[in-house]
Design an enzyme around this catalytic site. Sequence first.
Site, mmCIF file in Angstrom:
data_model
loop_
_atom_site.group_PDB
_atom_site.id
_atom_site.type_symbol
_atom_site.label_atom_id
_atom_site.label_comp_id
_atom_site.label_asym_id
_atom_site.label_seq_id
_atom_site.Cartn_x
_atom_site.Cartn_y
_atom_site.Cartn_z
ATOM 1 C CE LYS A 53 -3.742 -2.399 2.413
ATOM 2 N NZ LYS A 53 -4.304 -2.801 3.718
ATOM 3 C CD GLN A 97 -3.260 -4.708 6.865
ATOM 4 O OE1 GLN A 97 -3.449 -3.628 6.313
ATOM 5 N NE2 GLN A 97 -3.618 -5.844 6.312
ATOM 6 C CG ASP A 120 -9.407 -0.124 5.875
ATOM 7 O OD1 ASP A 120 -9.143 -0.537 4.736
ATOM 8 O OD2 ASP A 120 -8.688 -0.330 6.868
HETATM 9 N N1 GUN Z 1 -6.455 -6.844 6.798
HETATM 10 C C1 GUN Z 1 -6.759 -7.537 5.683
HETATM 11 N N2 GUN Z 1 -7.373 -6.745 4.792
HETATM 12 C C2 GUN Z 1 -7.475 -5.518 5.345
HETATM 13 C C3 GUN Z 1 -8.012 -4.277 4.914
HETATM 14 O O1 GUN Z 1 -8.543 -4.131 3.810
HETATM 15 N N3 GUN Z 1 -7.902 -3.239 5.782
HETATM 16 C C4 GUN Z 1 -7.330 -3.365 7.004
HETATM 17 N N4 GUN Z 1 -7.292 -2.299 7.779
HETATM 18 N N5 GUN Z 1 -6.823 -4.510 7.437
HETATM 19 C C5 GUN Z 1 -6.897 -5.574 6.604
#
Ligand code: GUN
Length: 296
Positions: A53, A97, A120
């Site tokens: 990311k 995350q 998110d």
């Molecule tokens: N863990 C796995 N996928 C995601 C996501 O899209 N966002 C976040 N914050 N954690 C994750």
Amino acid sequence: MTATLIDGKMVAKQIRMEAKKRTKVLKEFGVTPGLAAVLVGEDPASMVYVNSKAKTCKRLGLYSEVISRSLDISQDELIGIVNDLNNNDRIHGILVQSPLPKHIDELAVTLAIRPDKDVDGFHPYNVGMLLINKPQMISCTPYGIVKLLEHYELDPSGKEVVVVGRSNIVGKPVAALLMQKAKWANATVTVAHSRTADLAAVCRRGDILIAAIGSPEMITGDMIKDGAVVIDVGINRIDDPETEKGYRLVGDVAFDEVAEKASFITPVPGGVGPMTIAMLISNTVTAAERLSGAVK
Ligand code: GUN
């Protein structure tokens, strides 16, 4: 194979290129969109996601920060980091995350994120706004699925959509998004899950089937209506001693047999996966546009 492949890599690239252009416009107003990713612990998959990311942000001209903390961080400390990011003008998008360690209440952390920086789309404010058809920040995977349907002109309006899986981050929001009175929506949505009686019969109703269960190759050919559009959200590792790594990635859909019956299908990898990250970047740019007031 008879189905047409839905190329998530290609559509994601287009969305990233749009985000890059929007970022350039924002920079002319002196605003650089910024994403902060908070990572707790050293889970290898989470580290790969977060670094990917951050790298994508930098490549497209966004500012990005990764804040890494050890597994023994307290909930209060973590919420303190979120509060600092809430008040940091360089940061327009915040993501923590998951998974988080057991001693941390994930909901408490999500609630601490400013909803207008919640890229998110997990904050109950954003989930609720989606449900009342006033979407603000739409969670990335559901949003990415709608963008794929849009790109391939697969209008869900009036269609039977069957979503398999009722998670807070995919099943429920994608159902809410596709049922609402809006463009690229207006579907008749059924949400099936582990307690659904005769899952195969329910799945066969779907003109569009969205598999988001997290169970490798669970959706088989006999569960598919002829000509259905199949969207596979699953990313599962299965052992495969014949590959160099000793494993391979498969979706929730038994690809080969389902592709014989479907009209369109997303591959794994290269389907929904790349869209999730592209929508995260797009949401971050949207947050920067709104928070800065630079772009109407
Ligand atoms: N863990 C796995 N996928 C995601 C996501 O899209 N966002 C976040 N914050 N954690 C994750």
